[in-house]
Design a protein around this motif. Sequence first.
Motif, PDB file in Angstrom:
ATOM      1  N   GLY A   1       0.780  -1.221   0.000  1.00  0.00           N
ATOM      2  CA  GLY A   1       0.000   0.000   0.000  1.00  0.00           C
ATOM      3  C   GLY A   1       0.815   1.276   0.000  1.00  0.00           C
ATOM      4  O   GLY A   1       0.268   2.376  -0.165  1.00  0.00           O
ATOM      5  N   GLY A   2       2.141   1.151   0.151  1.00  0.00           N
ATOM      6  CA  GLY A   2       3.022   2.319   0.127  1.00  0.00           C
ATOM      7  C   GLY A   2       4.114   2.108  -0.905  1.00  0.00           C
ATOM      8  O   GLY A   2       3.885   1.493  -1.948  1.00  0.00           O
ATOM      9  N   PRO A   3       5.324   2.617  -0.633  1.00  0.00           N
ATOM     10  CA  PRO A   3       6.452   2.397  -1.552  1.00  0.00           C
ATOM     11  C   PRO A   3       6.720   0.907  -1.737  1.00  0.00           C
ATOM     12  O   PRO A   3       6.449   0.088  -0.851  1.00  0.00           O
ATOM     13  CB  PRO A   3       7.626   3.091  -0.843  1.00  0.00           C
ATOM     14  N   ALA A   4       7.268   0.542  -2.891  1.00  0.00           N
ATOM     15  CA  ALA A   4       7.528  -0.865  -3.202  1.00  0.00           C
ATOM     16  C   ALA A   4       8.531  -1.466  -2.220  1.00  0.00           C
ATOM     17  O   ALA A   4       9.590  -0.871  -1.964  1.00  0.00           O
ATOM     18  CB  ALA A   4       8.049  -0.998  -4.620  1.00  0.00           C
ATOM     19  N   VAL A   5       8.203  -2.620  -1.675  1.00  0.00           N
ATOM     20  CA  VAL A   5       9.143  -3.367  -0.834  1.00  0.00           C
ATOM     21  C   VAL A   5      10.103  -4.147  -1.719  1.00  0.00           C
ATOM     22  O   VAL A   5      11.296  -4.266  -1.420  1.00  0.00           O
ATOM     23  CB  VAL A   5       8.380  -4.307   0.116  1.00  0.00           C
ATOM     24  N   LEU A   6       9.595  -4.708  -2.805  1.00  0.00           N
ATOM     25  CA  LEU A   6      10.400  -5.325  -3.850  1.00  0.00           C
ATOM     26  C   LEU A   6      10.061  -4.613  -5.151  1.00  0.00           C
ATOM     27  O   LEU A   6       8.906  -4.619  -5.573  1.00  0.00           O
ATOM     28  CB  LEU A   6      10.106  -6.825  -3.957  1.00  0.00           C
ATOM     29  N   ASP A   7      11.052  -3.998  -5.752  1.00  0.00           N
ATOM     30  CA  ASP A   7      10.815  -3.073  -6.862  1.00  0.00           C
ATOM     31  C   ASP A   7      11.291  -3.665  -8.184  1.00  0.00           C
ATOM     32  O   ASP A   7      12.395  -3.402  -8.648  1.00  0.00           O
ATOM     33  CB  ASP A   7      11.521  -1.743  -6.578  1.00  0.00           C
ATOM     34  N   SER A   8      10.457  -4.544  -8.762  1.00  0.00           N
ATOM     35  CA  SER A   8      10.705  -5.098 -10.087  1.00  0.00           C
ATOM     36  C   SER A   8      12.079  -5.780 -10.170  1.00  0.00           C
ATOM     37  O   SER A   8      12.899  -5.473 -11.039  1.00  0.00           O
ATOM     38  CB  SER A   8      10.601  -3.989 -11.144  1.00  0.00           C
ATOM     39  N   ILE A   9      12.329  -6.730  -9.257  1.00  0.00           N
ATOM     40  CA  ILE A   9      13.652  -7.342  -9.199  1.00  0.00           C
ATOM     41  C   ILE A   9      13.719  -8.631 -10.005  1.00  0.00           C
ATOM     42  O   ILE A   9      12.720  -9.301 -10.239  1.00  0.00           O
ATOM     43  CB  ILE A   9      14.085  -7.611  -7.746  1.00  0.00           C
ATOM     44  N   ASP A  10      14.940  -8.976 -10.417  1.00  0.00           N
ATOM     45  CA  ASP A  10      15.244 -10.224 -11.110  1.00  0.00           C
ATOM     46  C   ASP A  10      16.166 -11.059 -10.229  1.00  0.00           C
ATOM     47  O   ASP A  10      17.065 -10.527  -9.568  1.00  0.00           O
ATOM     48  CB  ASP A  10      15.960  -9.962 -12.443  1.00  0.00           C
ATOM     49  N   LEU A  11      15.950 -12.375 -10.235  1.00  0.00           N
ATOM     50  CA  LEU A  11      16.819 -13.275  -9.468  1.00  0.00           C
ATOM     51  C   LEU A  11      16.864 -14.625 -10.159  1.00  0.00           C
ATOM     52  O   LEU A  11      15.831 -15.203 -10.496  1.00  0.00           O
ATOM     53  CB  LEU A  11      16.285 -13.453  -8.042  1.00  0.00           C
ATOM     54  N   THR A  12      18.066 -15.127 -10.372  1.00  0.00           N
ATOM     55  CA  THR A  12      18.245 -16.501 -10.846  1.00  0.00           C
ATOM     56  C   THR A  12      19.182 -17.232  -9.885  1.00  0.00           C
ATOM     57  O   THR A  12      20.078 -16.627  -9.300  1.00  0.00           O
ATOM     58  CB  THR A  12      18.841 -16.557 -12.266  1.00  0.00           C
ATOM     59  N   MET A  13      18.934 -18.535  -9.746  1.00  0.00           N
ATOM     60  CA  MET A  13      19.819 -19.395  -8.952  1.00  0.00           C
ATOM     61  C   MET A  13      19.992 -20.714  -9.676  1.00  0.00           C
ATOM     62  O   MET A  13      19.028 -21.272 -10.215  1.00  0.00           O
ATOM     63  CB  MET A  13      19.234 -19.643  -7.558  1.00  0.00           C
ATOM     64  N   ALA A  14      21.213 -21.221  -9.665  1.00  0.00           N
ATOM     65  CA  ALA A  14      21.507 -22.509 -10.274  1.00  0.00           C
ATOM     66  C   ALA A  14      21.293 -23.624  -9.263  1.00  0.00           C
ATOM     67  O   ALA A  14      21.336 -23.396  -8.049  1.00  0.00           O
ATOM     68  CB  ALA A  14      22.947 -22.521 -10.780  1.00  0.00           C
ATOM     69  N   PRO A  15      21.048 -24.849  -9.723  1.00  0.00           N
ATOM     70  CA  PRO A  15      20.953 -25.980  -8.786  1.00  0.00           C
ATOM     71  C   PRO A  15      22.217 -26.087  -7.945  1.00  0.00           C
ATOM     72  O   PRO A  15      23.337 -26.005  -8.464  1.00  0.00           O
ATOM     73  CB  PRO A  15      20.800 -27.190  -9.717  1.00  0.00           C
ATOM     74  N   GLY A  16      22.042 -26.237  -6.638  1.00  0.00           N
ATOM     75  CA  GLY A  16      23.189 -26.400  -5.755  1.00  0.00           C
ATOM     76  C   GLY A  16      23.942 -25.142  -5.411  1.00  0.00           C
ATOM     77  O   GLY A  16      24.919 -25.187  -4.664  1.00  0.00           O
ATOM     78  N   GLU A  17      23.499 -23.988  -5.885  1.00  0.00           N
ATOM     79  CA  GLU A  17      24.195 -22.730  -5.607  1.00  0.00           C
ATOM     80  C   GLU A  17      23.849 -22.229  -4.203  1.00  0.00           C
ATOM     81  O   GLU A  17      22.714 -22.332  -3.754  1.00  0.00           O
ATOM     82  CB  GLU A  17      23.809 -21.673  -6.643  1.00  0.00           C
ATOM     83  N   PHE A  18      24.833 -21.643  -3.534  1.00  0.00           N
ATOM     84  CA  PHE A  18      24.636 -21.072  -2.200  1.00  0.00           C
ATOM     85  C   PHE A  18      24.703 -19.552  -2.335  1.00  0.00           C
ATOM     86  O   PHE A  18      25.756 -18.992  -2.615  1.00  0.00           O
ATOM     87  CB  PHE A  18      25.726 -21.565  -1.239  1.00  0.00           C
ATOM     88  N   VAL A  19      23.563 -18.910  -2.132  1.00  0.00           N
ATOM     89  CA  VAL A  19      23.456 -17.455  -2.269  1.00  0.00           C
ATOM     90  C   VAL A  19      23.118 -16.847  -0.914  1.00  0.00           C
ATOM     91  O   VAL A  19      22.228 -17.338  -0.214  1.00  0.00           O
ATOM     92  CB  VAL A  19      22.375 -17.063  -3.304  1.00  0.00           C
TER      93      VAL A  19
END
Length: 234
Positions: A15-33
């Motif tokens: 209802g206010g400013p964006a908490v998540l603002d049009s973000i992109d995220l990719t993760m590979a199998p087994g990746e630790f992010v």
Amino acid sequence: MSTLVDIRKLHRSFGGPAVLDSIDLTMAPGEFVALLGRSGSGKSTLLRVLAGLDTAPAQKLELPVRRSVVFQEPRLLPWKSVIENVALGVRRADARTLATQALADVGLSHRVDAWPLTLSGGEAQRSALARALVREPKLLLLDEPFAALDALTRLRMHDLVFELWRKHHPAVLLVTHDVWEAVALADRILVLDQGRFIKEIRVDIDHPRRRDDPRTSRIEAELLKELGVEPLHA
């Protein structure tokens, strides 16, 4: 490289400013992010979307079916034994066998029939990890799982999580406020600020990583600066 998580233009507001603002995220199998950010940056909101505990519009949202979450609080049911908590929700005839093995993996074979209220903080979090692993997740989501532990127990949990990741090899997303925790464990570190990723660092350093290694020190200092923390000078 194959992709396990693929998110495009994810947006979330309350209802206010964006908490998540049009973000992109990719993760590979087994990746630790590892995901760093100041309070209110959107870290836990993103994790809740990945866990399926919250919904948000996105141009693309591809996630594995098998996902598990470990929160800051263990969230064990006090009226069930440790093994009953770990096996909770596992719809298989061999659920108890799987739970027994998961507890062995986290070093709690001797606490199988214990009640949650008799566990130490570290034992309770190890039980929560066992409960997550028994589901054999492709994606393991950790929401500041060590924040309430004392410093020594926290370091032991770092070693345990690393060994469990190496054995079971799920992709891991660790939300944390602890910069060294991120550097010590992750392949890749993302910094979230005001709903956007502002920094990405790959940590190409063999494990175990030492805090007095100049390479880890440089990464830690760079991340602290992104978070608005300037190093102290003598």
